[in-house]
Motif scaffolding. Sequence first.
Motif, PDB file in Angstrom:
ATOM      1  N   VAL A 111       0.833  -1.204   0.000  1.00 45.36           N
ATOM      2  CA  VAL A 111       0.000   0.000   0.000  1.00 45.36           C
ATOM      3  C   VAL A 111       0.868   1.255   0.000  1.00 45.36           C
ATOM      4  CG1 VAL A 111      -1.796   1.265   1.241  1.00 45.36           C
ATOM      5  CG2 VAL A 111      -1.845  -1.237   1.195  1.00 45.36           C
ATOM      6  N   ALA A 112       2.012   1.201   0.703  1.00 49.68           N
ATOM      7  CA  ALA A 112       2.848   2.394   0.869  1.00 49.68           C
ATOM      8  C   ALA A 112       3.836   2.619  -0.273  1.00 49.68           C
ATOM      9  CB  ALA A 112       3.615   2.312   2.186  1.00 49.68           C
ATOM     10  N   LEU A 113       4.179   1.573  -1.015  1.00 51.87           N
ATOM     11  CA  LEU A 113       5.194   1.717  -2.064  1.00 51.87           C
ATOM     12  C   LEU A 113       4.846   2.797  -3.084  1.00 51.87           C
ATOM     13  CD1 LEU A 113       7.789   0.821  -3.479  1.00 51.87           C
ATOM     14  CD2 LEU A 113       6.460  -1.010  -4.599  1.00 51.87           C
ATOM     15  N   PRO A 114       3.617   2.847  -3.623  1.00 55.71           N
ATOM     16  CA  PRO A 114       3.298   3.933  -4.564  1.00 55.71           C
ATOM     17  C   PRO A 114       3.446   5.319  -3.940  1.00 55.71           C
ATOM     18  CG  PRO A 114       1.652   2.191  -4.699  1.00 55.71           C
ATOM     19  CD  PRO A 114       2.495   1.893  -3.505  1.00 55.71           C
ATOM     20  N   ALA A 115       3.148   5.436  -2.650  1.00 51.52           N
ATOM     21  CA  ALA A 115       3.291   6.730  -1.976  1.00 51.52           C
ATOM     22  C   ALA A 115       4.756   7.134  -1.897  1.00 51.52           C
ATOM     23  CB  ALA A 115       2.679   6.669  -0.576  1.00 51.52           C
ATOM     24  N   LEU A 116       5.636   6.172  -1.631  1.00 48.16           N
ATOM     25  CA  LEU A 116       7.073   6.459  -1.579  1.00 48.16           C
ATOM     26  C   LEU A 116       7.592   6.873  -2.951  1.00 48.16           C
ATOM     27  CD1 LEU A 116       8.128   3.466   0.691  1.00 48.16           C
ATOM     28  CD2 LEU A 116       8.091   5.875   1.345  1.00 48.16           C
ATOM     29  N   VAL A 117       7.130   6.164  -3.986  1.00 45.79           N
ATOM     30  CA  VAL A 117       7.527   6.530  -5.349  1.00 45.79           C
ATOM     31  C   VAL A 117       6.974   7.901  -5.712  1.00 45.79           C
ATOM     32  CG1 VAL A 117       7.332   5.896  -7.792  1.00 45.79           C
ATOM     33  CG2 VAL A 117       7.710   4.115  -6.066  1.00 45.79           C
ATOM     34  N   GLY A 118       5.724   8.158  -5.326  1.00 47.09           N
ATOM     35  CA  GLY A 118       5.111   9.452  -5.606  1.00 47.09           C
ATOM     36  C   GLY A 118       5.819  10.591  -4.903  1.00 47.09           C
ATOM     37  N   ALA A 119       6.269  10.357  -3.668  1.00 46.72           N
ATOM     38  CA  ALA A 119       7.027  11.387  -2.950  1.00 46.72           C
ATOM     39  C   ALA A 119       8.359  11.652  -3.639  1.00 46.72           C
ATOM     40  CB  ALA A 119       7.247  10.943  -1.504  1.00 46.72           C
ATOM     41  N   TRP A 120       8.979  10.605  -4.122  1.00 44.58           N
ATOM     42  CA  TRP A 120      10.271  10.733  -4.812  1.00 44.58           C
ATOM     43  C   TRP A 120      10.123  11.508  -6.121  1.00 44.58           C
ATOM     44  CZ3 TRP A 120      12.549   6.744  -8.526  1.00 44.58           C
ATOM     45  CH2 TRP A 120      13.850   7.110  -8.899  1.00 44.58           C
ATOM     46  N   SER A 171       5.173  16.592   5.810  1.00 43.80           N
ATOM     47  CA  SER A 171       5.707  16.537   4.448  1.00 43.80           C
ATOM     48  C   SER A 171       5.161  15.300   3.756  1.00 43.80           C
ATOM     49  CB  SER A 171       7.230  16.478   4.479  1.00 43.80           C
ATOM     50  OG  SER A 171       7.670  15.244   5.041  1.00 43.80           O
ATOM     51  N   ILE A 172       5.329  15.240   2.443  1.00 40.35           N
ATOM     52  CA  ILE A 172       4.831  14.089   1.702  1.00 40.35           C
ATOM     53  C   ILE A 172       5.590  12.819   2.078  1.00 40.35           C
ATOM     54  CG2 ILE A 172       3.879  15.398  -0.227  1.00 40.35           C
ATOM     55  CD1 ILE A 172       6.421  14.888  -1.780  1.00 40.35           C
ATOM     56  N   TRP A 173       6.874  12.951   2.450  1.00 38.74           N
ATOM     57  CA  TRP A 173       7.634  11.783   2.887  1.00 38.74           C
ATOM     58  C   TRP A 173       7.086  11.262   4.216  1.00 38.74           C
ATOM     59  CZ3 TRP A 173      10.579   8.877  -0.008  1.00 38.74           C
ATOM     60  CH2 TRP A 173      11.211   9.429  -1.138  1.00 38.74           C
ATOM     61  N   GLU A 201       4.912  13.508  -7.156  1.00 38.84           N
ATOM     62  CA  GLU A 201       3.575  13.275  -7.705  1.00 38.84           C
ATOM     63  C   GLU A 201       2.738  12.548  -6.654  1.00 38.84           C
ATOM     64  OE1 GLU A 201       2.213  14.195 -10.430  1.00 38.84           O
ATOM     65  OE2 GLU A 201       3.903  14.986 -11.589  1.00 38.84           O
ATOM     66  N   PHE A 202       2.755  13.102  -5.457  1.00 40.83           N
ATOM     67  CA  PHE A 202       2.160  12.387  -4.331  1.00 40.83           C
ATOM     68  C   PHE A 202       0.650  12.219  -4.481  1.00 40.83           C
ATOM     69  CE2 PHE A 202       0.752  11.848   0.103  1.00 40.83           C
ATOM     70  CZ  PHE A 202       1.583  10.800   0.478  1.00 40.83           C
ATOM     71  N   SER A 203      -0.043  13.256  -4.913  1.00 37.70           N
ATOM     72  CA  SER A 203      -1.501  13.168  -5.059  1.00 37.70           C
ATOM     73  C   SER A 203      -1.889  12.095  -6.066  1.00 37.70           C
ATOM     74  CB  SER A 203      -2.065  14.524  -5.491  1.00 37.70           C
ATOM     75  OG  SER A 203      -1.860  15.493  -4.492  1.00 37.70           O
ATOM     76  N   THR A 204      -1.167  12.035  -7.175  1.00 37.80           N
ATOM     77  CA  THR A 204      -1.438  11.010  -8.181  1.00 37.80           C
ATOM     78  C   THR A 204      -1.153   9.620  -7.642  1.00 37.80           C
ATOM     79  OG1 THR A 204      -0.862  12.569  -9.933  1.00 37.80           O
ATOM     80  CG2 THR A 204      -0.867  10.235 -10.509  1.00 37.80           C
ATOM     81  N   ALA A 205      -0.109   9.516  -6.810  1.00 36.60           N
ATOM     82  CA  ALA A 205       0.274   8.215  -6.260  1.00 36.60           C
ATOM     83  C   ALA A 205      -0.797   7.630  -5.354  1.00 36.60           C
ATOM     84  CB  ALA A 205       1.589   8.339  -5.498  1.00 36.60           C
TER      85      ALA A 205
END
Length: 358
Positions: free
Chosen positions: A41-50, A270-272, A53-57
Amino acid sequence: MSNNDSARPLKLRFWDSIKPLFVLNDHKRPMGFLVISAFSVALPALVGAWLDEFSTAMLACMGGLTILYMRQTNISRRMMTLATCAFGFALSFAVGVLTSFDPFVSAATLTLNVFLATLICRFYAVPPPGTLFFVVVACLARTIPFDLSLAAERTGILMFGSMSACLLAFSYSVYQIYFSKEYTHRPTEEPDHHILAISIESAVISLFVGGGYLFALLVNLDNPYWVPISTAAIMQGATFRAIWHRNVHRIIGTTIGMGIAWAIFSLSPSIWTLALLIFALSFFIEVLITRNYGLAVIFITPLTVIFSDVSIANTSTDSLILSRLFDIILGSFIGYIGGWVIHHPKFVGAVQKYLAKR
């Protein structure tokens, strides 16, 4: 209620109602599964923060919820179940984003969506979370501003999250079955072939969920998706007593969970930080969901808020949290009424009489 129950003091009867909130069932899951499910569940959020593109993630994070349906069965059965759930998530989401342009069409398609999801989950005796996250995905899809040109892209992002969850589930399953001692094969529940009874119950549930959503739209609630989610969660109870317990658990757990959400966003994270919180919240949900529903709701609530209201830090936190709490209490009340209808002796008797004529 028996005469002995009615003679007891109200305070004791109330305590008996909420006491299960603090009881942990002896239904533990392998630690490896808890970690891999939270990571899915969290992996897309980590990629999005990197990628900033957090909202899209968040769309992909919703797809990652697919892994919550993985069972302790053989690999082929696991992957077939997850692939089916991934398709169900994608279909639920796509219908939601394609029909959100009109409240009546949106409510009608949500009703059909809930009916099919409930019917299938009840027929195959899908254990918790059952229908819940199909409804969550369908409702969150309706919070996204309608844009036909972006519907395919958004659905694809959600499917990306589901596919990454399936890949992680497959990798973990190979490790668990062939290289770990924590694997315990559990037989799959037998299908329930009382299809007519299941259909009637699914129809009632879907009408209350879809009707609650339409009511929330017509009275112009800020973001009405909490109402059908809460209604669906409450009506999953197998008995009216279970529905009453879920109602109490949902309201108390949500109140505490909203307090956690308020504390999180009051600090303007923060997004992270949000990405790491998604991992932590998902982990605790999986630890608790099969052991105590009420405690799991405490963590489900802020996780859902992050998915749908990631911009909350830029708005009035107090008013938004209070409005969400009102929506959830309203949805729980509607779910309680729906549960009363399903489990009322007259309704059950009428259904049994109808079935006897078939």
